[in-house]
Design a protein around this motif. Sequence first.
Motif, PDB file in Angstrom:
ATOM      1  N   ILE A 178      31.315  25.382 -14.958  1.00 23.08           N
ATOM      2  CA  ILE A 178      30.334  25.183 -14.130  1.00 23.08           C
ATOM      3  C   ILE A 178      30.221  25.561 -12.527  1.00 23.08           C
ATOM      4  O   ILE A 178      29.160  25.610 -12.030  1.00 23.08           O
ATOM      5  CB  ILE A 178      29.492  23.493 -13.894  1.00 23.08           C
ATOM      6  CG1 ILE A 178      30.486  22.760 -13.211  1.00 23.08           C
ATOM      7  CG2 ILE A 178      29.621  22.962 -15.525  1.00 23.08           C
ATOM      8  CD1 ILE A 178      29.689  21.546 -12.719  1.00 23.08           C
ATOM      9  N   ALA A 182      24.565  18.104 -15.723  1.00 18.67           N
ATOM     10  CA  ALA A 182      25.069  17.295 -14.523  1.00 18.67           C
ATOM     11  C   ALA A 182      24.341  17.286 -13.331  1.00 18.67           C
ATOM     12  O   ALA A 182      24.029  16.213 -12.747  1.00 18.67           O
ATOM     13  CB  ALA A 182      26.588  17.804 -14.402  1.00 18.67           C
ATOM     14  N   SER A 183      23.543  18.406 -13.023  1.00 19.40           N
ATOM     15  CA  SER A 183      22.560  18.362 -11.916  1.00 19.40           C
ATOM     16  C   SER A 183      21.675  17.527 -12.201  1.00 19.40           C
ATOM     17  O   SER A 183      21.177  16.656 -11.232  1.00 19.40           O
ATOM     18  CB  SER A 183      22.147  19.919 -11.828  1.00 19.40           C
ATOM     19  OG  SER A 183      23.326  20.596 -11.400  1.00 19.40           O
ATOM     20  N   LYS A 230      26.201  22.374 -16.583  1.00 18.67           N
ATOM     21  CA  LYS A 230      25.857  22.252 -15.072  1.00 18.67           C
ATOM     22  C   LYS A 230      24.524  21.811 -14.975  1.00 18.67           C
ATOM     23  O   LYS A 230      24.064  20.958 -14.156  1.00 18.67           O
ATOM     24  CB  LYS A 230      25.814  23.811 -14.578  1.00 18.67           C
ATOM     25  CG  LYS A 230      25.633  23.955 -13.058  1.00 18.67           C
ATOM     26  CD  LYS A 230      25.720  25.416 -12.608  1.00 18.67           C
ATOM     27  CE  LYS A 230      25.564  25.680 -11.318  1.00 18.67           C
ATOM     28  NZ  LYS A 230      26.773  25.876 -10.310  1.00 18.67           N
ATOM     29  N   TYR A 231      23.472  22.241 -15.950  1.00 20.65           N
ATOM     30  CA  TYR A 231      22.202  21.693 -15.772  1.00 20.65           C
ATOM     31  C   TYR A 231      22.133  20.193 -16.085  1.00 20.65           C
ATOM     32  O   TYR A 231      21.484  19.451 -15.338  1.00 20.65           O
ATOM     33  CB  TYR A 231      21.266  22.458 -17.123  1.00 20.65           C
ATOM     34  CG  TYR A 231      20.007  21.649 -17.191  1.00 20.65           C
ATOM     35  CD1 TYR A 231      18.834  22.256 -16.445  1.00 20.65           C
ATOM     36  CD2 TYR A 231      19.736  20.715 -17.917  1.00 20.65           C
ATOM     37  CE1 TYR A 231      17.570  21.800 -16.750  1.00 20.65           C
ATOM     38  CE2 TYR A 231      18.406  19.989 -18.160  1.00 20.65           C
ATOM     39  CZ  TYR A 231      17.407  20.575 -17.544  1.00 20.65           C
ATOM     40  OH  TYR A 231      16.197  19.882 -17.722  1.00 20.65           O
ATOM     41  N   TYR A 279      19.856  26.489 -12.786  1.00 18.32           N
ATOM     42  CA  TYR A 279      21.025  25.366 -12.892  1.00 18.32           C
ATOM     43  C   TYR A 279      22.150  26.289 -13.713  1.00 18.32           C
ATOM     44  O   TYR A 279      22.968  25.695 -14.018  1.00 18.32           O
ATOM     45  CB  TYR A 279      20.670  24.179 -13.539  1.00 18.32           C
ATOM     46  CG  TYR A 279      19.578  23.372 -12.976  1.00 18.32           C
ATOM     47  CD1 TYR A 279      20.286  22.526 -11.749  1.00 18.32           C
ATOM     48  CD2 TYR A 279      18.492  23.281 -13.044  1.00 18.32           C
ATOM     49  CE1 TYR A 279      19.414  21.713 -11.384  1.00 18.32           C
ATOM     50  CE2 TYR A 279      17.694  22.538 -12.365  1.00 18.32           C
ATOM     51  CZ  TYR A 279      18.177  21.501 -11.302  1.00 18.32           C
ATOM     52  OH  TYR A 279      17.317  20.608 -10.602  1.00 18.32           O
TER      53      TYR A 279
END
Lengths: 405, 405
Positions: free
Chosen positions: A382, A159-160, A156-157, A300
Amino acid sequence: MVLKGNCVIAQSGGPTPVINNSLYGLIEEAWKKEEIAALYGALYGITGLLKERLIDLKKEDIAVLKGLRYTPGAALGSCRHRLKAEEYPRLLEIFKRHNIRYFFYIGGNDSMDTVYKINRLAQEEGYEMRVVGVPKTIDNDLPGTDHCPGYGSAAKYIASVVRETGLDLKGMLSQNRVTLLETMGRNTGWLAAAAMLAKRSPEEAPHLIYLPERPFNIDKFLSDVKVVYQEYGYAYVVVAEGLKDINGNYIVAEESKDVFGHRQLGSGLAAYLKNAIEGSLPVKARYIVPSTAQRSSMLYASRTDAEEAYLVGKEAVSLACQGLSGIMVTLEREKGSPYLCRVGYIDVAQVANQEKSVPLEWITPEGNFLTRDFIEYALPLIQGEIQVPFAGGLPDYAKLNVERK
Amino acid sequence: MVLKGNCVIAQSGGPTPVINNSLYGLIEEAWKKEEIAALYGALYGITGLLKERLIDLKKEDIAVLKGLRYTPGAALGSCRHRLKAEEYPRLLEIFKRHNIRYFFYIGGNDSMDTVYKINRLAQEEGYEMRVVGVPKTIDNDLPGTDHCPGYGSAAKYIASVVRETGLDLKGMLSQNRVTLLETMGRNTGWLAAAAMLAKRSPEEAPHLIYLPERPFNIDKFLSDVKVVYQEYGYAYVVVAEGLKDINGNYIVAEESKDVFGHRQLGSGLAAYLKNAIEGSLPVKARYIVPSTAQRSSMLYASRTDAEEAYLVGKEAVSLACQGLSGIMVTLEREKGSPYLCRVGYIDVAQVANQEKSVPLEWITPEGNFLTRDFIEYALPLIQGEIQVPFAGGLPDYAKLNVERK
């Protein structure tokens, strides 16, 4: 058959944003068990255990323990340490002296090797104890489990950050029209692949993703970047730190090795590729190396991941109290949707020192992107966010007594 | 004296997490003004204006415009472009053709040079218009204002990441016992200094901070790192990308220059220092290069900063409608606490192409840390968080029509 005694929990390997969720799950469940008396935390993994650096977890403030659920880093301290032959007798002596009958080790591939060895040692020496591994790695490379706690948050980190820095790149006409982001992941591309989750349209970042699962060719890479740059006027490229050439040699790695014989990565691949791009195209490139930020950002982190990390911790205690030992807790996904995941377990011998790669069929024929299969796999991991308390403008993380002196 | 006509807003230079807050403030205020008819956004700053790439901001969905307040990157697109002599007549022609009487440029030092030149051009040519600069830079290096919108958010990002990766470093016994973090900031150390906000005790990260305001000496640096490493067993070091030696030469920079004559930074300083550390101490170092992530992370953005960015945007319109031109809006802090900040303005000629450094008296005599003065200055700027909506596990940012095709 009830085994009465004390318990030690330890953390090992690179931290994840949710490694302390597993710690909290272990503590909560072990605290409830009548057969478990003292509940110790070993500082800095097996190295602290060898030095009898044990803290009494029942003396911690309950609010602080709950705070572990939003606190990154290894709260007990972690290590990389390969057990030496001469340390075995010492370890057994410590287990006996403290009547330790339960040992839980939160860690990755190398740590599962330690779990395996300690369990075998206890068996060989006729010392009854339960040794259970709790999976943890942002690299997501443990076999026997659908995915690893820690991965969802780091994914998730990545992708963000790709989405955010992709907006920055797209919105800024300057010489810097290529952004490179280098992820961790050692020999597997799970983390680099996660960048794909940021993308919703062909023009959006990322445009190219390179994984160690496929041999890396610099000429093909430069030609790929050129095509994207000519199409959109900019290019966002994600590379895994462990990229290798056709002969299996790292593109960039240091000579030195760690205690487990792994070459040191994360040092210079992005810079090397930046130079290659600038030497080949009329464009400047810049690189983002999040390094340990990708495994320690709580803002994140994924709530799904945190919850699963907590559950595998709890389950480890349940399984140990049911008499199981020499196992690692696993996550087993139900087929189809909606996403459903249960806890299970596997013989740790099948996990120790093994690496699970991204399936080759999930990588596009061109070798520079992922298929929809990857999204179906990773997207559920995520979901959800974690509320992090702030104080004075900064995240206010929990500290165990030992941290507060 | 009321000047009736149309308005153009443009964004310039490196984006910040809150650059679109200024855009929203400008739109909201300009929309209200009777003297302002059409409300255009120029795509990609002055370069888009030169190509008449104008969008009608009043045709945007109100919800999308409000979403700009939590959307990083330059929503209109930004650029680095130094106006050439031959472009002036073209620019004036465009202003006249579209009856543009109000021009607002959100940007940093270089952009204020553009504001200055356009204002002078209009005066020289007898074309009545109001040209106002809206400050924006994470580097915080604009003179004439207490601080720059964008800085508070990037400072909060740096301090948060140092705290989180500091936990990671402390909690993990491995070969990697030195972490280097390289910040942006060009020739000033405001961003590197912000790392100090993470620290609450001597042992906590960061231990050492190096700013371009003081000459950098590699031997002193290595000796500093050694002292910290011997004291705590690890060291967290923050360096500004623009470090220079005693002769004023960058420690690491590329040969090439951008359109404003600035040497390209952010490429290799951390790697150079990592190698120097490993060549001098029996320890491995790793580096974090957040690069554009430090100017595009909305989750770590400061609400105070976002609010001020919004206010300077609104104020720019008010001042222009009061008849002012050739100015930049400023932030003026009241002395003492609690923190209070008002908007003001300054002649843009006093700002263009100037850099404001960290005061030397805020740097410790050793040259490797900041004094309490810096905390008093910076701490109010990072207060408060921004709620970012998530969809499908990722931040769900607003998109103008032009983005959505």
